[in-house]
Design a protein around this motif. Structure first.
Motif, PDB file in Angstrom:
ATOM      1  N   UNK A   5      -7.082  -2.386  -6.008  1.00  0.00           N
ATOM      2  CA  UNK A   5      -5.910  -1.983  -5.228  1.00  0.00           C
ATOM      3  C   UNK A   5      -5.780  -0.461  -5.239  1.00  0.00           C
ATOM      4  N   UNK A   6      -5.989   0.139  -6.398  1.00  0.00           N
ATOM      5  CA  UNK A   6      -5.927   1.604  -6.505  1.00  0.00           C
ATOM      6  C   UNK A   6      -6.960   2.216  -5.567  1.00  0.00           C
ATOM      7  N   UNK A   7      -8.184   1.709  -5.639  1.00  0.00           N
ATOM      8  CA  UNK A   7      -9.261   2.208  -4.795  1.00  0.00           C
ATOM      9  C   UNK A   7      -8.925   2.042  -3.315  1.00  0.00           C
ATOM     10  N   UNK A   8      -8.401   0.889  -2.959  1.00  0.00           N
ATOM     11  CA  UNK A   8      -8.053   0.624  -1.557  1.00  0.00           C
ATOM     12  C   UNK A   8      -6.992   1.595  -1.068  1.00  0.00           C
ATOM     13  N   UNK A   9      -5.944   1.801  -1.862  1.00  0.00           N
ATOM     14  CA  UNK A   9      -4.855   2.695  -1.465  1.00  0.00           C
ATOM     15  C   UNK A   9      -5.359   4.131  -1.321  1.00  0.00           C
ATOM     16  N   UNK A  10      -6.105   4.602  -2.300  1.00  0.00           N
ATOM     17  CA  UNK A  10      -6.611   5.978  -2.260  1.00  0.00           C
ATOM     18  C   UNK A  10      -7.551   6.156  -1.063  1.00  0.00           C
ATOM     19  N   UNK A  11      -8.409   5.181  -0.819  1.00  0.00           N
ATOM     20  CA  UNK A  11      -9.333   5.263   0.311  1.00  0.00           C
ATOM     21  C   UNK A  11      -8.607   5.249   1.645  1.00  0.00           C
ATOM     22  N   UNK A  12      -7.687   4.318   1.819  1.00  0.00           N
ATOM     23  CA  UNK A  12      -7.012   4.152   3.114  1.00  0.00           C
ATOM     24  C   UNK A  12      -5.945   5.224   3.346  1.00  0.00           C
ATOM     25  N   UNK A  13      -5.137   5.520   2.348  1.00  0.00           N
ATOM     26  CA  UNK A  13      -4.020   6.452   2.539  1.00  0.00           C
ATOM     27  C   UNK A  13      -4.399   7.927   2.355  1.00  0.00           C
ATOM     28  N   UNK A  14      -5.416   8.203   1.547  1.00  0.00           N
ATOM     29  CA  UNK A  14      -5.794   9.596   1.290  1.00  0.00           C
ATOM     30  C   UNK A  14      -7.189   9.937   1.819  1.00  0.00           C
ATOM     31  N   UNK A  57       0.833  -1.199   0.000  1.00  0.00           N
ATOM     32  CA  UNK A  57       0.000   0.000   0.000  1.00  0.00           C
ATOM     33  C   UNK A  57       0.873   1.257   0.000  1.00  0.00           C
ATOM     34  N   UNK A  58       1.928   1.262   0.799  1.00  0.00           N
ATOM     35  CA  UNK A  58       2.840   2.402   0.844  1.00  0.00           C
ATOM     36  C   UNK A  58       3.554   2.597  -0.488  1.00  0.00           C
ATOM     37  N   UNK A  59       3.971   1.482  -1.103  1.00  0.00           N
ATOM     38  CA  UNK A  59       4.646   1.559  -2.410  1.00  0.00           C
ATOM     39  C   UNK A  59       3.693   2.127  -3.464  1.00  0.00           C
ATOM     40  N   UNK A  60       2.471   1.606  -3.472  1.00  0.00           N
ATOM     41  CA  UNK A  60       1.484   2.095  -4.441  1.00  0.00           C
ATOM     42  C   UNK A  60       1.147   3.553  -4.196  1.00  0.00           C
ATOM     43  N   UNK A  61       1.083   3.950  -2.930  1.00  0.00           N
ATOM     44  CA  UNK A  61       0.788   5.353  -2.600  1.00  0.00           C
ATOM     45  C   UNK A  61       1.830   6.265  -3.242  1.00  0.00           C
TER      46      UNK A  61
END
Length: 156
Positions: A62-71, A25-29
């Motif tokens: 995965x994109x949705x998960x990262x954007x939701x959780x990290x942003x 998740x951090x890498x994708x962020x």
């Protein structure tokens, strides 16, 4: 008996969000920020979460998960935030003073003026026009036309 069957909306916890490894998740962020912000893909009205996923070799979940959780927002809100930030800069920049709202909207990646106005208002609480007018009321010196170079005024 109640006329409408209204139930309270319960916030569902999407299972896939917790399945994404925090390190991944951090890498994708970081990769998402690089593409959307650094490469300024937010200006491309056709750059979707699907295209971002393809560019990153992953899927939209995965994109949705990262954007939701990290942003803490969805993909569209995430992209629109950067578009509005850019629009706010352009609206008060002397070089773009003569552009209309549709031109500004187009420059920052909105498909139409209506979605630009709706997003701008949602983020700032005022319309783009109000934002521009407030800036010029606070900084009247920005209203002055720049003087042309190379011309000397005639003395009488």
């Amino acid at each position: 008996m109640a006329k409408y069957n209204i139930t309270e909306l319960k916030e569902k916890k999407a299972a896939y969000r917790s399945l994404v490894n925090p390190k991944l998740m951090d890498e994708l962020k970081e990769k998402i920020l690089d593409i959307i912000l650094i490469q300024k893909k937010y200006k491309d009205k056709d750059y979707s979460a699907k295209r971002l996923a393809e560019d990153l070799g992953t899927n939209t979940r995965y994109i949705s998960a990262v954007v939701n959780v990290r942003f803490h927002m969805n993909y569209t809100s995430f992209v629109n935030k950067y578009r509005i930030d850019e629009a706010m800069t352009l609206l008060v920049d002397k070089r773009y003073r003569d552009l209309n709202m549709e031109d500004i909207s187009d420059m920052v990646g909105f498909a139409n003026r209506q979605s630009f106005y709706a997003s701008f208002f949602k983020i700032t609480g005022i319309t783009p026009r109000e934002y521009k007018l407030r800036h010029y009321q606070q900084h009247p010196e920005d209203m002055k036309q720049p003087q042309k170079r190379g011309r000397k005024s005639k003395k009488k």
